[in-house]
Write a protein that holds these residues in place. Structure first.
Motif, PDB file in Angstrom:
ATOM      1  N   PRO A  43      12.812  26.571  45.947  1.00  0.00           N
ATOM      2  CA  PRO A  43      13.281  27.705  45.139  1.00  0.00           C
ATOM      3  C   PRO A  43      12.808  27.641  43.699  1.00  0.00           C
ATOM      4  O   PRO A  43      12.954  28.600  42.953  1.00  0.00           O
ATOM      5  CB  PRO A  43      14.809  27.604  45.242  1.00  0.00           C
ATOM      6  N   HIS A  44      12.230  26.510  43.303  1.00  0.00           N
ATOM      7  CA  HIS A  44      11.783  26.330  41.914  1.00  0.00           C
ATOM      8  C   HIS A  44      10.270  26.495  41.762  1.00  0.00           C
ATOM      9  O   HIS A  44       9.732  26.263  40.680  1.00  0.00           O
ATOM     10  CB  HIS A  44      12.192  24.948  41.409  1.00  0.00           C
ATOM     11  N   GLU A  45       9.571  26.883  42.856  1.00  0.00           N
ATOM     12  CA  GLU A  45       8.116  27.000  42.801  1.00  0.00           C
ATOM     13  C   GLU A  45       7.656  28.345  43.365  1.00  0.00           C
ATOM     14  O   GLU A  45       8.316  28.901  44.260  1.00  0.00           O
ATOM     15  CB  GLU A  45       7.459  25.855  43.587  1.00  0.00           C
ATOM     16  N   PRO A  46       6.520  28.864  42.884  1.00  0.00           N
ATOM     17  CA  PRO A  46       6.028  30.164  43.354  1.00  0.00           C
ATOM     18  C   PRO A  46       5.074  30.067  44.537  1.00  0.00           C
ATOM     19  O   PRO A  46       4.267  30.972  44.753  1.00  0.00           O
ATOM     20  CB  PRO A  46       5.319  30.716  42.111  1.00  0.00           C
ATOM     21  N   PHE A  47       5.132  28.982  45.292  1.00  0.00           N
ATOM     22  CA  PHE A  47       4.218  28.786  46.421  1.00  0.00           C
ATOM     23  C   PHE A  47       4.872  27.855  47.437  1.00  0.00           C
ATOM     24  O   PHE A  47       5.749  27.050  47.100  1.00  0.00           O
ATOM     25  CB  PHE A  47       2.894  28.181  45.942  1.00  0.00           C
ATOM     26  N   PRO A  48       4.454  27.935  48.715  1.00  0.00           N
ATOM     27  CA  PRO A  48       4.954  27.003  49.721  1.00  0.00           C
ATOM     28  C   PRO A  48       4.195  25.683  49.692  1.00  0.00           C
ATOM     29  O   PRO A  48       3.048  25.616  49.236  1.00  0.00           O
ATOM     30  CB  PRO A  48       4.690  27.753  51.033  1.00  0.00           C
ATOM     31  N   SER A  49       4.838  24.630  50.188  1.00  0.00           N
ATOM     32  CA  SER A  49       4.237  23.306  50.323  1.00  0.00           C
ATOM     33  C   SER A  49       4.268  22.948  51.808  1.00  0.00           C
ATOM     34  O   SER A  49       5.327  22.975  52.427  1.00  0.00           O
ATOM     35  CB  SER A  49       5.024  22.275  49.508  1.00  0.00           C
ATOM     36  N   LEU A  50       3.110  22.589  52.361  1.00  0.00           N
ATOM     37  CA  LEU A  50       2.967  22.520  53.809  1.00  0.00           C
ATOM     38  C   LEU A  50       2.379  21.188  54.277  1.00  0.00           C
ATOM     39  O   LEU A  50       1.497  20.626  53.638  1.00  0.00           O
ATOM     40  CB  LEU A  50       2.062  23.665  54.282  1.00  0.00           C
ATOM     41  N   GLY A  53       1.612  16.114  53.577  1.00  0.00           N
ATOM     42  CA  GLY A  53       1.274  15.875  52.176  1.00  0.00           C
ATOM     43  C   GLY A  53       1.777  16.961  51.260  1.00  0.00           C
ATOM     44  O   GLY A  53       1.454  16.974  50.076  1.00  0.00           O
ATOM     45  N   HIS A  54       2.596  17.882  51.818  1.00  0.00           N
ATOM     46  CA  HIS A  54       3.068  19.036  51.044  1.00  0.00           C
ATOM     47  C   HIS A  54       1.905  19.707  50.307  1.00  0.00           C
ATOM     48  O   HIS A  54       1.913  19.867  49.103  1.00  0.00           O
ATOM     49  CB  HIS A  54       4.196  18.630  50.096  1.00  0.00           C
ATOM     50  N   PHE A  55       0.886  20.082  51.091  1.00  0.00           N
ATOM     51  CA  PHE A  55      -0.286  20.767  50.546  1.00  0.00           C
ATOM     52  C   PHE A  55       0.121  22.169  50.103  1.00  0.00           C
ATOM     53  O   PHE A  55       0.701  22.919  50.892  1.00  0.00           O
ATOM     54  CB  PHE A  55      -1.390  20.871  51.610  1.00  0.00           C
ATOM     55  N   ILE A  56      -0.183  22.533  48.880  1.00  0.00           N
ATOM     56  CA  ILE A  56       0.271  23.826  48.389  1.00  0.00           C
ATOM     57  C   ILE A  56      -0.714  24.926  48.779  1.00  0.00           C
ATOM     58  O   ILE A  56      -1.924  24.721  48.843  1.00  0.00           O
ATOM     59  CB  ILE A  56       0.540  23.814  46.871  1.00  0.00           C
ATOM     60  N   TRP A  57      -0.150  26.106  49.044  1.00  0.00           N
ATOM     61  CA  TRP A  57      -0.923  27.291  49.417  1.00  0.00           C
ATOM     62  C   TRP A  57      -0.462  28.403  48.487  1.00  0.00           C
ATOM     63  O   TRP A  57       0.691  28.836  48.552  1.00  0.00           O
ATOM     64  CB  TRP A  57      -0.669  27.642  50.879  1.00  0.00           C
ATOM     65  N   GLU A  91      -7.724  32.043  52.058  1.00  0.00           N
ATOM     66  CA  GLU A  91      -7.645  31.242  50.833  1.00  0.00           C
ATOM     67  C   GLU A  91      -6.285  31.379  50.156  1.00  0.00           C
ATOM     68  O   GLU A  91      -5.816  30.452  49.508  1.00  0.00           O
ATOM     69  CB  GLU A  91      -8.749  31.657  49.852  1.00  0.00           C
ATOM     70  N   ARG A  92      -5.668  32.534  50.314  1.00  0.00           N
ATOM     71  CA  ARG A  92      -4.385  32.800  49.664  1.00  0.00           C
ATOM     72  C   ARG A  92      -3.273  32.936  50.699  1.00  0.00           C
ATOM     73  O   ARG A  92      -3.474  33.511  51.779  1.00  0.00           O
ATOM     74  CB  ARG A  92      -4.463  34.081  48.826  1.00  0.00           C
ATOM     75  N   ALA A  93      -2.109  32.408  50.381  1.00  0.00           N
ATOM     76  CA  ALA A  93      -0.956  32.523  51.270  1.00  0.00           C
ATOM     77  C   ALA A  93      -0.561  33.986  51.438  1.00  0.00           C
ATOM     78  O   ALA A  93      -0.641  34.766  50.480  1.00  0.00           O
ATOM     79  CB  ALA A  93       0.212  31.718  50.710  1.00  0.00           C
ATOM     80  N   PRO A  94      -0.126  34.386  52.628  1.00  0.00           N
ATOM     81  CA  PRO A  94       0.148  35.808  52.885  1.00  0.00           C
ATOM     82  C   PRO A  94       1.528  36.299  52.445  1.00  0.00           C
ATOM     83  O   PRO A  94       1.851  37.455  52.675  1.00  0.00           O
ATOM     84  CB  PRO A  94       0.017  35.895  54.411  1.00  0.00           C
ATOM     85  N   TRP A  95       2.317  35.439  51.810  1.00  0.00           N
ATOM     86  CA  TRP A  95       3.673  35.828  51.435  1.00  0.00           C
ATOM     87  C   TRP A  95       3.777  36.081  49.932  1.00  0.00           C
ATOM     88  O   TRP A  95       3.202  35.347  49.129  1.00  0.00           O
ATOM     89  CB  TRP A  95       4.670  34.739  51.836  1.00  0.00           C
ATOM     90  N   SER A  96       4.546  37.062  49.568  1.00  0.00           N
ATOM     91  CA  SER A  96       4.732  37.391  48.149  1.00  0.00           C
ATOM     92  C   SER A  96       5.977  36.743  47.574  1.00  0.00           C
ATOM     93  O   SER A  96       6.196  36.782  46.364  1.00  0.00           O
ATOM     94  CB  SER A  96       4.824  38.911  47.963  1.00  0.00           C
ATOM     95  N   SER A  97       6.809  36.150  48.442  1.00  0.00           N
ATOM     96  CA  SER A  97       8.059  35.554  47.964  1.00  0.00           C
ATOM     97  C   SER A  97       8.550  34.498  48.941  1.00  0.00           C
ATOM     98  O   SER A  97       8.118  34.446  50.115  1.00  0.00           O
ATOM     99  CB  SER A  97       9.145  36.628  47.813  1.00  0.00           C
ATOM    100  N   ARG A  98       9.450  33.676  48.481  1.00  0.00           N
ATOM    101  CA  ARG A  98      10.080  32.654  49.325  1.00  0.00           C
ATOM    102  C   ARG A  98      10.847  33.306  50.472  1.00  0.00           C
ATOM    103  O   ARG A  98      10.830  32.818  51.608  1.00  0.00           O
ATOM    104  CB  ARG A  98      11.009  31.806  48.453  1.00  0.00           C
ATOM    105  N   GLU A  99      11.497  34.416  50.179  1.00  0.00           N
ATOM    106  CA  GLU A  99      12.281  35.115  51.193  1.00  0.00           C
ATOM    107  C   GLU A  99      11.376  35.620  52.324  1.00  0.00           C
ATOM    108  O   GLU A  99      11.719  35.506  53.516  1.00  0.00           O
ATOM    109  CB  GLU A  99      13.045  36.281  50.560  1.00  0.00           C
TER     110      GLU A  99
END
Length: 242
Positions: A43-50, A53-57, A91-99
């Motif tokens: 909830p404190h970041e603008p991207f998911p970690s996957l 290795g919690h690779f950010i997208w 290249e970019r994650a398809p979600w605009s929000s955590r929700e």
């Protein structure tokens, strides 16, 4: 041969950690062993970690001073013959929000894929470390000393795990912005804090304790609450080496 052109990576002749074991340990440290956290959005970041290795997208329209590791991991998986859902190859994650992320039914497919590919993710972590270490070390005036310590640790039981996990945990230490009072806390700083006559996993952990305590002392806000968890994570390196 100059340091900038020398072969600074871990030698292919050196022993490689067991990918299954490494994947298990990295997943435990990054997710607490919880499958659901393989696809996580803080909830404190603008991207998911996957992944382990919690690779950010990073989503479209989001600008952050971090490297997007998830697309790199996906390319690595494709290159190694892994079948990757096409929607994950953007290249970019398809979600605009955590929700939106947690509401997307495709997250179940993502979790299944990430769980199934944990060993290959561990290989990606090792490969990425070697590339990044070669680049970071070449820019250091004491590169020869630092690189020898990395190679010595890599050959020891639990040493590769300690190196790889610490970089996942606190970075390489080559980012000039990651400093408190001019002092960093990444792998480079830990290697420098080690005694020259004792390059071992316990010595690495003792140096990491010192470096992170220094970070806490110079932090602009109270970070002491994180110390018990940090120490527990570091002490696992010694357990793995025994």
């Amino acid at each position: 041969m100059s340091l900038s052109t020398a072969a600074l990576s871990v030698s292919a002749s050196q022993p490689e950690p067991d990918p299954e074991r490494l994947a298990e340990r990295l997943m435990q440290n990054e997710t607490g062993g919880v499958r659901e956290q393989l696809a996580w959005w803080s909830p404190h970041e603008p991207f998911p970690s996957l992944g382990i290795g919690h690779f950010i997208w990073i989503p479209a329209g989001v600008s952050v001073p971090f490297e997007a590791q998830f697309p790199q991991w996906v390319r690595f998986a494709v290159e190694h013959g892994e079948r990757v859902p096409r929607w994950l190859q953007a290249e970019r994650a398809p979600w605009s929000s955590r929700e939106a992320f947690y509401a997307d039914p495709r997250r179940a497919q993502l979790l299944d894929w990430l769980e199934r590919t944990r060993s290959l993710q561990a290989r990606f972590v090792m490969t990425r470390f070697q590339t990044r270490w070669r680049q970071a070390c070449a820019a250091q005036p004491d590169c020869a000393v630092l690189d020898q310590r990395v190679k010595t640790l890599w050959q020891q039981p639990g040493g590769a795990y300690a190196l790889l996990d610490y970089v996942n945990f606190k970075g390489l230490g080559d980012n000039a912005k990651a400093r408190y009072a001019g002092q960093g806390w990444g792998l480079i700083q830990v290697l420098r804090a080690m005694p020259s006559d004792r390059v071992s996993v316990p010595a690495f952990v003792a140096a990491a304790h010192k470096v992170l305590q220094r970070r806490i002392a110079h932090a602009p806000r109270d970070e002491s609450r994180w110390w018990p968890g940090w120490k527990k994570r570091l002490d696992r390196y010694v357990e793995e080496a025994e």
